[in-house]
Design a protein around this motif. Structure first.
Motif, mmCIF file in Angstrom:
data_model
loop_
_atom_site.group_PDB
_atom_site.id
_atom_site.type_symbol
_atom_site.label_atom_id
_atom_site.label_comp_id
_atom_site.label_asym_id
_atom_site.label_seq_id
_atom_site.Cartn_x
_atom_site.Cartn_y
_atom_site.Cartn_z
ATOM 1 N N GLY A 119 2.705 5.386 4.932
ATOM 2 C CA GLY A 119 3.744 6.211 4.316
ATOM 3 C C GLY A 119 3.301 6.974 3.093
ATOM 4 O O GLY A 119 4.129 7.632 2.451
ATOM 5 N N ASN A 120 2.009 6.900 2.736
ATOM 6 C CA ASN A 120 1.491 7.520 1.509
ATOM 7 C C ASN A 120 2.330 7.088 0.309
ATOM 8 O O ASN A 120 2.876 7.903 -0.440
ATOM 9 C CB ASN A 120 1.452 9.043 1.615
ATOM 10 N N ILE A 121 2.391 5.778 0.133
ATOM 11 C CA ILE A 121 3.186 5.171 -0.928
ATOM 12 C C ILE A 121 2.228 4.553 -1.952
ATOM 13 O O ILE A 121 1.184 4.007 -1.592
ATOM 14 C CB ILE A 121 4.134 4.112 -0.330
ATOM 15 N N ASN A 122 2.604 4.634 -3.200
ATOM 16 C CA ASN A 122 1.725 4.202 -4.281
ATOM 17 C C ASN A 122 2.143 2.822 -4.789
ATOM 18 O O ASN A 122 3.176 2.691 -5.447
ATOM 19 C CB ASN A 122 1.777 5.229 -5.418
ATOM 20 N N PRO A 123 1.369 1.762 -4.505
ATOM 21 C CA PRO A 123 1.759 0.430 -4.953
ATOM 22 C C PRO A 123 1.355 0.155 -6.402
ATOM 23 O O PRO A 123 0.266 0.524 -6.841
ATOM 24 C CB PRO A 123 0.982 -0.493 -3.998
ATOM 25 N N VAL A 124 2.245 -0.485 -7.133
ATOM 26 C CA VAL A 124 1.935 -0.998 -8.472
ATOM 27 C C VAL A 124 2.013 -2.514 -8.370
ATOM 28 O O VAL A 124 3.051 -3.067 -8.009
ATOM 29 C CB VAL A 124 2.930 -0.480 -9.520
ATOM 30 N N TYR A 125 0.906 -3.185 -8.664
ATOM 31 C CA TYR A 125 0.824 -4.616 -8.407
ATOM 32 C C TYR A 125 1.325 -5.462 -9.577
ATOM 33 O O TYR A 125 1.081 -5.143 -10.742
ATOM 34 C CB TYR A 125 -0.616 -5.015 -8.075
ATOM 35 N N ARG A 394 -3.833 5.103 0.881
ATOM 36 C CA ARG A 394 -3.979 6.165 1.881
ATOM 37 C C ARG A 394 -5.152 7.083 1.546
ATOM 38 O O ARG A 394 -5.915 7.482 2.435
ATOM 39 C CB ARG A 394 -2.686 6.980 1.979
ATOM 40 N N GLU A 395 -5.303 7.445 0.267
ATOM 41 C CA GLU A 395 -6.435 8.281 -0.137
ATOM 42 C C GLU A 395 -7.755 7.605 0.241
ATOM 43 O O GLU A 395 -8.656 8.241 0.791
ATOM 44 C CB GLU A 395 -6.392 8.518 -1.648
ATOM 45 N N ALA A 396 -7.853 6.317 -0.055
ATOM 46 C CA ALA A 396 -9.083 5.581 0.242
ATOM 47 C C ALA A 396 -9.330 5.487 1.737
ATOM 48 O O ALA A 396 -10.474 5.579 2.205
ATOM 49 C CB ALA A 396 -9.002 4.184 -0.369
ATOM 50 N N PHE A 397 -8.263 5.325 2.493
ATOM 51 C CA PHE A 397 -8.395 5.172 3.945
ATOM 52 C C PHE A 397 -9.050 6.399 4.575
ATOM 53 O O PHE A 397 -9.875 6.279 5.482
ATOM 54 C CB PHE A 397 -7.013 4.924 4.558
ATOM 55 N N SER A 426 -4.890 -9.990 0.373
ATOM 56 C CA SER A 426 -6.071 -9.206 0.035
ATOM 57 C C SER A 426 -6.530 -9.499 -1.392
ATOM 58 O O SER A 426 -5.751 -9.396 -2.328
ATOM 59 C CB SER A 426 -5.748 -7.713 0.177
ATOM 60 N N ILE A 427 -7.823 -9.883 -1.542
ATOM 61 C CA ILE A 427 -8.366 -9.993 -2.899
ATOM 62 C C ILE A 427 -9.092 -8.705 -3.293
ATOM 63 O O ILE A 427 -9.468 -8.525 -4.447
ATOM 64 C CB ILE A 427 -9.297 -11.210 -3.067
ATOM 65 N N LEU A 428 -9.275 -7.805 -2.316
ATOM 66 C CA LEU A 428 -9.809 -6.467 -2.578
ATOM 67 C C LEU A 428 -9.236 -5.532 -1.537
ATOM 68 O O LEU A 428 -9.225 -5.852 -0.342
ATOM 69 C CB LEU A 428 -11.343 -6.457 -2.507
ATOM 70 N N SER A 429 -8.753 -4.379 -1.973
ATOM 71 C CA SER A 429 -8.152 -3.406 -1.061
ATOM 72 C C SER A 429 -8.874 -2.067 -1.170
ATOM 73 O O SER A 429 -9.530 -1.797 -2.186
ATOM 74 C CB SER A 429 -6.662 -3.214 -1.394
ATOM 75 N N PRO A 430 -8.769 -1.225 -0.147
ATOM 76 C CA PRO A 430 -9.397 0.097 -0.217
ATOM 77 C C PRO A 430 -8.924 0.870 -1.451
ATOM 78 O O PRO A 430 -7.732 0.868 -1.777
ATOM 79 C CB PRO A 430 -8.913 0.776 1.065
ATOM 80 N N GLY A 431 -9.885 1.490 -2.145
ATOM 81 C CA GLY A 431 -9.558 2.271 -3.332
ATOM 82 C C GLY A 431 -9.741 1.533 -4.631
ATOM 83 O O GLY A 431 -9.532 2.097 -5.705
ATOM 84 N N GLU A 432 -10.147 0.249 -4.561
ATOM 85 C CA GLU A 432 -10.305 -0.559 -5.759
ATOM 86 C C GLU A 432 -11.779 -0.801 -6.081
ATOM 87 O O GLU A 432 -12.634 -0.814 -5.190
ATOM 88 C CB GLU A 432 -9.583 -1.901 -5.586
ATOM 89 N N ILE A 433 -12.056 -1.027 -7.359
ATOM 90 C CA ILE A 433 -13.422 -1.276 -7.816
ATOM 91 C C ILE A 433 -13.868 -2.675 -7.388
ATOM 92 O O ILE A 433 -13.160 -3.664 -7.606
ATOM 93 C CB ILE A 433 -13.531 -1.132 -9.345
ATOM 94 N N ILE A 434 -15.050 -2.744 -6.792
ATOM 95 C CA ILE A 434 -15.613 -4.020 -6.357
ATOM 96 C C ILE A 434 -16.251 -4.720 -7.556
ATOM 97 O O ILE A 434 -17.041 -4.127 -8.287
ATOM 98 C CB ILE A 434 -16.668 -3.789 -5.257
ATOM 99 N N THR A 435 -15.897 -5.990 -7.747
ATOM 100 C CA THR A 435 -16.428 -6.744 -8.884
ATOM 101 C C THR A 435 -17.378 -7.840 -8.398
ATOM 102 O O THR A 435 -17.275 -8.323 -7.264
ATOM 103 C CB THR A 435 -15.306 -7.391 -9.709
ATOM 104 N N LYS A 436 -18.264 -8.246 -9.293
ATOM 105 C CA LYS A 436 -19.196 -9.335 -8.985
ATOM 106 C C LYS A 436 -18.436 -10.634 -8.740
ATOM 107 O O LYS A 436 -18.830 -11.443 -7.881
ATOM 108 C CB LYS A 436 -20.190 -9.519 -10.130
ATOM 109 N N GLU A 437 -17.339 -10.828 -9.453
ATOM 110 C CA GLU A 437 -16.536 -12.037 -9.295
ATOM 111 C C GLU A 437 -16.057 -12.188 -7.849
ATOM 112 O O GLU A 437 -16.115 -13.282 -7.267
ATOM 113 C CB GLU A 437 -15.344 -11.972 -10.252
ATOM 114 N N ILE A 438 -15.592 -11.103 -7.259
ATOM 115 C CA ILE A 438 -15.098 -11.140 -5.883
ATOM 116 C C ILE A 438 -16.233 -11.409 -4.909
ATOM 117 O O ILE A 438 -16.111 -12.238 -3.995
ATOM 118 C CB ILE A 438 -14.373 -9.818 -5.539
ATOM 119 N N ILE A 439 -17.359 -10.713 -5.079
ATOM 120 C CA ILE A 439 -18.490 -10.884 -4.166
ATOM 121 C C ILE A 439 -19.040 -12.305 -4.257
ATOM 122 O O ILE A 439 -19.322 -12.944 -3.231
ATOM 123 C CB ILE A 439 -19.596 -9.852 -4.469
#
Length: 466
Positions: A119-125, A394-397, A426-439
């Motif tokens: 839906g091209n919707i902008n989530p705020v977490y 959606r932009e990232a997709f 999801s602990i990481l989603s498209p469009g987000e910065i990948i961190t060493k902690e997650i990896i």
């Protein structure tokens, strides 16, 4: 092959502490539905004279949905045959227009984020609580939700998970009242709470607490077939015709009459037998927990929704992954395992013998292990910080992506999900910065089933090309 494995499980009489809620059909046998369900394949039909139409119901489906609405105390109820996923997506897209904003708990099911892509919707977490001793998701803090509402008054909807996969709850009524004052629609993913109305000993349902739209996985904690769910509407804030329009787009045009029939059966069981069966279940759970808690090596988490039991043997140095495998060798299947323990999902289809079997299995594990050398499990850190969002989902997709070695991805924008499954958070989603902690986390716990990433060996990950 699929049939061979299913038949093998059936012959082994696998003891189920996992979904679906009918527990290999045991409740159908108990309540006299066996003869009906043995011939249910003959009911596999389509829209012909007399069978009505799910997307424009005027006959038997309409009447069945109206009964479900009465039983579950909604103003309107939809049967869903594409699972709770399609209900979540239809709900969000019926409220939001292109580029609108929603507030959502970060530990949401990934279907919420997929709705934002569609839906091209902008989530705020909104941040979430975590029990660090066991990696158990405990939902949101009411003050965090209220703060997020105040900071985002232009958001169209608030989307929350209640209860969490582990049964944790919070003061949803307080949140709903505040959101409504700010003209926000409250959508609740109650996938794991369809049973809550069966006892005053359980947390209140989302509908009782003022939610506008509630989506339940009837198949998870009540006895309908896998993939069958319900969407409930209450109050005057929701345009049901818009939900109907979206469901016609995203839900199958060939709905399964077997799934719809199972929803009708689950509704009948809920109404006729549910409260008595729930009383007995809660008694069995209480006795089970009292018995196994006598052993110092066993730690149990069972705070809110008592039908969810998390069991840890971390004091014995046994991971949840190992415990799940040992229990399966004892013909017992749990719902999920994490590093620290296993989760049991108990429903009105679990009986006394099920709890005796798992109690004996756990006691035998402890007896076998306690006199041998062991070390308590080391503590590891769950990646708690929400990654920085650079692009909306959606932009990232739709951006161009490339695959890189997983440690080379740190600091880059993710082009994929990292979703430990279950529970599908999801602990990481498209469009987000990948961190060493997650990896570090996912590579340390390679026994997790990771969904959303193309390379399941976790050697590579797709990033956004810059």
């Amino acid at each position: 092959m699929i049939l061979d494995e299913l038949m093998k499980n059936n012959k082994n009489n696998l003891i189920s502490f996992h979904v679906p809620g009918h527990k290999n059909g045991k409740i159908y046998d108990l309540l006299g539905y066996k003869d009906l369900l043995e011939s249910i394949y003959k009911m596999d039909t389509t829209e012909i004279i007399g069978t009505d139409n799910l997307h424009s119901p005027e006959g038997i489906i309409k009447k069945s949905q109206e009964k479900a609405s009465r039983v579950f105390k909604s103003d309107k109820t939809y049967f869903l045959v594409n699972g709770t996923t399609c209900g979540i997506q239809a709900s969000i897209m019926s409220i939001c227009n292109d580029n609108d904003k929603i507030l959502v708990n970060r530990d949401c099911h990934h279907s919420v984020i997929n709705a934002c892509i569609l839906g091209n919707i902008n989530p705020v977490y909104i941040d979430y609580k975590l029990d660090n001793d066991y990696f158990i998701l405990e939902g949101v803090l009411e003050e965090d939700v209220i703060k997020s509402i105040d900071e985002n008054l232009d958001a169209k909807a608030l989307v929350l998970t209640y209860p969490t996969y582990y049964g944790a709850t919070y003061d949803l009524e307080k949140i709903c009242e505040y959101a409504h004052k700010k003209n926000m629609v409250v959508i609740v993913d109650e996938a794991h709470g369809a049973h809550l109305g069966l006892s005053e000993k359980l947390p209140k349902t989302a509908l009782e607490q003022g939610a506008d739209i509630v989506i339940q996985s009837t198949h998870k904690t009540l006895p309908s077939f896998t993939q069958s769910s319900m969407l409930h509407i209450k109050g005057g804030k929701v345009d049901s015709s818009k939900i109907s329009e979206i469901l016609r787009i995203i839900e199958t045009s060939s709905p399964s009459y077997l799934l719809m029939s199972s929803l009708e059966i689950a509704t009948e069981i809920y109404e006729k037998y549910g409260r008595d069966l729930m009383d007995k279940l809660l008694e069995n759970i209480d006795n089970f927990i009292k018995d196994i808690s006598k052993n110092d090596f066993v730690k149990v988490y069972n705070k809110f929704d008592k039908t969810k039991i998390f069991i840890s043997l971390k004091k014995l140095g046994i991971t949840g992954y190992e415990l799940e495998k040992i229990l399966r060798k004892n013909n017992i299947q749990v719902e999920l395992s994490n590093y620290y323990g296993v989760l049991l999902i108990c429903t009105i289809s679990n009986y006394y013998d099920d709890f005796e079997s798992i109690k004996n299995a756990i006691n035998n594990i402890i007896t076998d292990k306690k006199d041998k050398y062991f070390e308590e499990l080391r503590t590891i850190n769950y990646p708690k910080i929400i990654p920085k969002k650079i692009l909306n989902p959606r932009e990232a997709f739709y951006k161009n992506k490339k695959s890189v070695k997983i440690y080379d991805s740190i600091g880059q924008i993710s082009g994929e999900y990292i979703i430990p499954y279950p529970p599908g958070v999801s602990i990481l989603s498209p469009g987000e910065i990948i961190t060493k902690e997650i990896i570090d986390y996912i590579l340390y716990l390679k026994e997790m089933n990771i969904s959303g990433i193309s390379d399941t060996s976790l050697e590579n990950i797709k990033i956004i090309e810059r």
